[in-house]
Design a protein around this motif. Structure first.
Motif, short mmCIF file in Angstrom:
data_model
loop_
_atom_site.label_atom_id
_atom_site.label_comp_id
_atom_site.label_asym_id
_atom_site.label_seq_id
_atom_site.Cartn_x
_atom_site.Cartn_y
_atom_site.Cartn_z
N ALA A 41 0.94 -1.44 0.12
CA ALA A 41 -0.05 -0.09 0.12
C ALA A 41 0.83 1.09 -0.06
CB ALA A 41 -0.83 0.10 1.09
N SER A 97 0.76 4.25 -2.92
CA SER A 97 0.69 5.47 -2.68
C SER A 97 1.97 6.48 -3.29
CB SER A 97 0.69 5.67 -0.93
OG SER A 97 -0.50 5.23 -0.57
N ILE A 113 -5.67 1.76 -1.05
CA ILE A 113 -6.82 1.56 -0.25
C ILE A 113 -7.01 0.08 -0.08
CG2 ILE A 113 -9.28 1.94 0.10
CD1 ILE A 113 -8.76 5.01 -1.07
N ARG A 114 -7.05 -0.40 -1.11
CA ARG A 114 -7.39 -2.07 -1.29
C ARG A 114 -6.57 -2.67 -0.52
NH1 ARG A 114 -6.06 -5.66 -6.17
NH2 ARG A 114 -4.97 -3.69 -6.42
N TYR A 115 -5.12 -2.38 -0.59
CA TYR A 115 -4.08 -3.31 0.23
C TYR A 115 -4.26 -2.86 1.75
CZ TYR A 115 -1.41 -4.68 -4.11
OH TYR A 115 -1.17 -5.09 -5.25
N TYR A 116 -4.50 -1.61 2.02
CA TYR A 116 -4.65 -1.44 3.28
C TYR A 116 -6.07 -2.07 4.04
CZ TYR A 116 -1.39 2.32 3.66
OH TYR A 116 -0.17 2.90 3.77
N ARG A 117 -7.08 -2.44 3.22
CA ARG A 117 -8.36 -2.89 3.43
C ARG A 117 -7.94 -4.42 3.64
NH1 ARG A 117 -11.50 -3.06 -1.13
NH2 ARG A 117 -11.71 -0.81 -0.82
N ALA A 132 -2.19 0.75 9.52
CA ALA A 132 -2.88 0.64 8.37
C ALA A 132 -4.21 1.51 8.37
CB ALA A 132 -3.74 -1.03 8.35
N GLN A 161 -4.38 4.03 5.21
CA GLN A 161 -5.73 4.01 4.61
C GLN A 161 -6.30 5.40 4.59
OE1 GLN A 161 -9.23 2.08 5.84
NE2 GLN A 161 -9.29 0.91 3.88
N ALA A 175 -4.47 7.61 2.24
CA ALA A 175 -4.81 7.37 0.79
C ALA A 175 -6.21 7.63 0.30
CB ALA A 175 -4.68 5.65 0.55
N MET A 176 -7.12 7.71 1.46
CA MET A 176 -8.49 8.17 0.99
C MET A 176 -8.34 9.89 0.89
SD MET A 176 -10.96 6.27 3.90
CE MET A 176 -11.17 4.42 3.61
N ASN A 195 -11.63 7.19 9.90
CA ASN A 195 -10.62 6.36 10.29
C ASN A 195 -9.77 6.94 11.39
OD1 ASN A 195 -10.96 4.68 8.30
ND2 ASN A 195 -8.93 4.69 7.59
#
Length: 171
Positions: A76, A80, A89-93, A105, A109, A112-113, A125
């Motif tokens: 992630a 970034s 975001i997908r990797y942090y999820r 994380a 995230q 990244a958002m 978050n």
């Protein structure tokens, strides 16, 4: 049949109680040492600025051990750095799926958002991080600073005004 009913009820209650104790708990197990070595090597390569090579090492670490949360967080961070906030975001999820209370994380995230423009989701978050931290968290401060910076960004006129069509009557 009737004489087995009380035993069946008691057994079902015991099974329901025992099986429900693990629901909602993250699965925690030791990370494969080979996978951790790949993550460590990826961190060295990433520090040298070779993001594609680091990405390959982190993916190899996940191939060895799909439960390596550090590899997801590292992927992630690489995403970034490459200005790919959706991928980050997908990797942090995925990292949060392994441990929903991972503060690093959650902060990553959130950043990244913000990079993607979802400031309100990043604020959620931040609230989670503040609830998890028992003392001062550097992650909370870092995310708060990123949120403040995004909020201070000037709004472009195209973003500020929603265009609404006007209807004129035709005679």
């Amino acid at each position: 049949m009737m004489r087995f009913a009380p035993a069946a009820i008691a057994l079902s209650l015991v099974l329901a109680t025992v099986s429900s104790t693990g629901i909602g708990q993250p699965v925690r197990y030791a990370v494969n040492p080979a996978s951790q070595l790949l993550v460590d090597e990826g961190a060295k390569v990433q520090a040298a600025g070779k993001l594609d090579d680091a990405n390959s090492l982190y993916e190899a670490a996940l191939a060895v051990d799909p439960g390596n949360r550090a590899a997801y967080i590292a992927l992630a961070q690489v995403a970034s750095a490459q200005n790919l906030p959706g991928k980050a975001i997908r990797y942090y999820r995925e990292a949060l799926r392994l441990d929903p209370n991972d503060i690093a994380a959650l902060a990553g995230q959130g950043e990244a958002m913000i990079q993607r423009g979802a400031v309100e989701k990043a604020r959620r978050n931040l609230v989670r991080i503040e609830a998890l931290c028992t003392s001062t968290c550097t992650e909370a401060g870092r995310l708060l600073a990123a949120i403040d910076k995004a909020a201070a960004k000037p709004v472009l006129s195209a973003e500020a005004v929603a265009s609404t069509p006007t209807v004129t009557e035709q005679p």
